[in-house]
Design a protein around this motif. Structure first.
Motif, PDB file in Angstrom:
ATOM      1  N   ILE A   4      61.628  -5.088  37.923  1.00  0.00           N
ATOM      2  CA  ILE A   4      60.794  -4.064  37.941  1.00  0.00           C
ATOM      3  C   ILE A   4      59.587  -4.601  37.164  1.00  0.00           C
ATOM      4  N   GLN A 110      69.154   7.467  52.453  1.00  0.00           N
ATOM      5  CA  GLN A 110      67.672   7.660  52.091  1.00  0.00           C
ATOM      6  C   GLN A 110      66.772   7.001  52.806  1.00  0.00           C
ATOM      7  N   TRP A 244      73.292  -0.738  52.964  1.00  0.00           N
ATOM      8  CA  TRP A 244      72.322  -1.694  52.887  1.00  0.00           C
ATOM      9  C   TRP A 244      72.050  -2.947  53.438  1.00  0.00           C
TER      10      TRP A 244
ATOM     11  N   CYS B  91      66.568   0.364  40.326  1.00  0.00           N
ATOM     12  CA  CYS B  91      66.128  -0.839  40.986  1.00  0.00           C
ATOM     13  C   CYS B  91      64.599  -1.112  41.332  1.00  0.00           C
ATOM     14  N   SER B  94      64.506   0.827  46.516  1.00  0.00           N
ATOM     15  CA  SER B  94      65.373   1.219  47.573  1.00  0.00           C
ATOM     16  C   SER B  94      66.852   0.898  47.485  1.00  0.00           C
ATOM     17  N   GLU B  95      67.345   0.371  46.611  1.00  0.00           N
ATOM     18  CA  GLU B  95      68.681  -0.341  46.588  1.00  0.00           C
ATOM     19  C   GLU B  95      69.874   0.221  45.464  1.00  0.00           C
ATOM     20  N   CYS B  96      69.335   1.469  44.956  1.00  0.00           N
ATOM     21  CA  CYS B  96      70.656   1.891  44.244  1.00  0.00           C
ATOM     22  C   CYS B  96      70.544   3.390  43.936  1.00  0.00           C
ATOM     23  N   GLY B  97      69.332   4.225  44.555  1.00  0.00           N
ATOM     24  CA  GLY B  97      69.654   5.698  44.570  1.00  0.00           C
ATOM     25  C   GLY B  97      69.323   6.418  43.565  1.00  0.00           C
ATOM     26  N   ASN B 184      73.850   5.810  46.988  1.00  0.00           N
ATOM     27  CA  ASN B 184      73.744   5.690  45.585  1.00  0.00           C
ATOM     28  C   ASN B 184      74.759   4.672  45.147  1.00  0.00           C
ATOM     29  N   LEU B 185      74.554   4.209  44.116  1.00  0.00           N
ATOM     30  CA  LEU B 185      75.463   3.399  43.655  1.00  0.00           C
ATOM     31  C   LEU B 185      75.615   3.616  41.870  1.00  0.00           C
TER      32      LEU B 185
END
Ligand SMILES: Cc1cc2nc3c(=O)[nH]c(=O)nc-3n(C[C@H](O)[C@H](O)[C@H](O)COP(=O)(O)OP(=O)(O)OC[C@H]3O[C@@H](n4cnc5c(N)ncnc54)[C@H](O)[C@@H]3O)c2cc1C
Ligand code: FES
Ligand code: FES
Lengths: 338, 208
Positions: A4, A110, A244, B91, B94-97, B184-185
């Motif tokens: 990030i 999503q 994913w 994250c 778009s990889e954890c929610g 979601n993780l």
């Protein structure tokens, strides 16, 4: 793991309200413009500062590019239709369920709520050397970092590699090829319509692009002909996690049987080459034959002809063979529990 | 669309809006300086026909006027400009929610959408679920009843994903809900308990 950082570097943002304005903008800005649909393939590039477009043309406000309409007994799906809308559409589910299955297998809820069908077929390679900003062939350089003795290439190509060994990661693409879909492309100069399989290009033709789109082009719609409506479909995606993860290999087929004979069939696979592959040689060989284990063996065997695995992706060869076999002879209905 | 032919298309030297922009951007820099480096924030000169930076967002039922850079994600705007820090960033990819919010009732990753793209949508964050008098949303109540989370960093994302999913399917089976909120993780990884809490929230929602 992605890092990030702070916010993305600045770009100029246009949000045209209709297709003509969008076409005028991409024509005007040419190579400087990045077309953005749902943006989910886009943001990684921008956040990592690997691609730095001067101008982003966001198609999200172009309402006429979204939505699913009847077309010649089949369907015309606007390029901006979200994967969720494709998955939930009653006619897609009833007549072209393989597309719903393929689209639903992509990414996460999503992402499907925002990612578009046009973006899904147009998305770029996920090879992490390329994505990590290494100056490889696909990025305009003169080497492939995924094809060296120490490279980590478990996800890479086993077929048709030419210098670059990246694969096309789309889950909807093989379903569209199996359905004999057409891609409608517009530029300020006019419209052209291509068969889905001809939309994609391998590194032998163009090592820096995965499809035929050029600056100034927009994919406006995807048309599904009536020809394969309600036929016998098979879709399977093998991946590490159920959410994913991109396909290691996926397969999509549409078939018509008369009695136990295969009258006609279309089979496409992805995750094995830089473009989704229509397996024409398999289709020809199994057409007219009984739908049984021997025919499936033949098809599976033909599918892997010419496969050249890299150091870590040898498993893809039997995987591809077995998925093609399943597509031909079928399996007991898999029970989907997630 | 409102922006085509907007006033910036005509050349002019200085307007009241420029002053407002300057003030708001300055404020943002001081509150979250590490995010807004000079190189990225820079004086953005607008090309004719491009988007207007000063926009009004509908967030949790309120109209919020805010200065938004063109490349700004919704998560950044919510957290660092509107003070809605209940939306988490895990994250940014778009990889954890964690950053899930509702846009017109549909769950989206706010880290992966431009604020300008969401401009015409009804935005709901975790802060917008409880009623004005503080009564929790049924899904929030479900979390409390079942003690659904451990550290709860992932919680607002899970709750928003569930609230959104329930709008489309109010009476899901456990497996359907698991699939529905699979974007979601949880780092603490008590998915079973989370799912129990969310199922309880679904039940309370149906009764409400
Ligand atoms: C974490 C993660 C996991 C994922 N997993 C999967 C997966 O398992 N399977 C899978 O298939 N996909 C997967 N995806 C990809 C995701 O489905 C795609 O990113 C998404 O469908 C792309 O759609 P988009 O509308 O967001 O594309 P965008 O990012 O907006 O666009 C993608 C590309 O296509 C171009 N483009 C898009 N639309 C047009 C158009 N109409 N005309 C011209 N050019 C256009 C853009 O310029 C860009 O280069 C994943 C993505 C993420 C972030
Ligand atoms: S922070 Fe947005 S998905 Fe992880
Ligand atoms: S409870 Fe800790 S991340 Fe989910």
């Amino acid at each position: 793991m992605a890092i990030i950082r702070d916010i993305m570097p600045a770009f100029e943002l246009f949000q045209p309200a209709n297709t003509d304005d969008a076409l005028a903008l991409v024509a005007k800005h040419g190579k400087d413009a990045w077309v953005m649909a749902g943006g989910l393939d886009t943001f990684d590039w921008l956040k990592d500062r690997i691609k730095r477009p001067k101008v982003v043309v966001d198609l999200s406000q172009v309402k006429e590019l979204a939505g699913i309409r009847p077309w010649n007994g089949g369907l015309e799906i606007g390029a901006m239709t979200t994967l969720t809308d494709v998955v939930r559409h009653p006619v897609v589910r009833e007549k072209f369920s393989i597309l719903a299955t393929g689209a639903e297998a992509a990414a996460s809820p999503q992402i499907r709520n925002q990612g578009t069908l046009g973006g899904n077929v147009s998305q770029d390679a996920r090879c992490w050397y390329y994505r990590g900003g290494w100056n490889c062939y696909r990025a305009g350089g003169n080497t492939c970092y995924a094809d060296t003795p120490t490279a980590i290439n478990r996800e890479h190509a086993i077929l048709n590699a030419d210098r670059c060994v990246a694969v096309n990661p789309s889950d909807s693409a093989p379903a569209l090829i199996a359905l004999d879909a057409q891609m409608v492309i517009r530029s300020s100069k006019g419209e052209r319509v291509l068969n889905a399989e001809d939309y994609f290009v391998g590194p032998d033709i163009d090592i820096m692009h995965m499809n035929v789109l050029r600056p100034g082009d927009l994919l406006t719609a995807i048309r599904i002909p009536a020809a394969w409506a309600g036929t016998h479909f098979y879709f399977e995606k093998v991946r590490d996690r159920n959410v994913w993860d991109f396909p290691l290999v996926n397969v999509a087929s549409a078939a018509v049987f008369s009695g136990d004979r295969i009258e006609r069939i279309r089979i496409a696979v992805n995750g094995v080459a830089a473009r989704p592959l229509r397996l024409k040689q398999v289709e020809d060989a199994v057409t007219g034959k009984p739908r049984n284990e021997a025919t499936a063996q033949l098809g599976g065997h033909l599918a892997i002809q010419g496969a050249e695995p890299l150091r870590y992706n040898g498993y893809k060869v039997p995987l591809l063979r077995n998925l093609v076999k399943r597509a031909i002879r079928g399996v007991e209905e898999p029970k989907w529990v997630s | 669309m409102e922006d085509v032919n907007h006033p910036e298309a005509t050349p002019r030297k200085f307007t009241r809006r420029d002053v407002i922009k300057g003030v708001i951007a300055g404020g943002a820099v001081s509150s979250a300086g590490y995010l807004f480096r000079a190189s990225t924030v820079g004086a953005q000169v607008s090309a004719p026909g491009s988007v207007d930076r000063l926009i009004t967002l509908n967030v949790n039922g309120q109209q919020r006027r805010v200065d938004v850079m063109k490349q700004e994600t919704l998560a950044t705007t919510l957290r660092y400009k509107l003070g809605l820090t209940g939306t988490k960033l895990g994250c940014d990819r778009s990889e954890c929610g964690c950053c899930t919010v509702l846009l017109d009732d549909v769950p989206h990753y706010s880290c992966s959408i431009l604020t300008h793209t969401a401009r015409d949508k009804k935005i709901v964050t975790i802060e917008g679920l409880a009623t004005a008098d503080g009564k929790l949303h049924p899904v929030q109540q479900g979390v409390i009843d079942e003690q659904g989370f451990q550290c709860a960093f992932c919680m607002s994302g899970f709750i928003m994903a569930t609230v959104g999913y329930l709008k489309a399917n109010p009476n899901p089976t456990r497996a359907e809900l698991a699939h529905g909120i699979s974007g979601n993780l949880c780092r603490c990884q008590d998915y079973d308990k989370i799912l129990t809490a969310m199922m309880r929230g679904a039940e309370l929602s149906r009764r409400a």
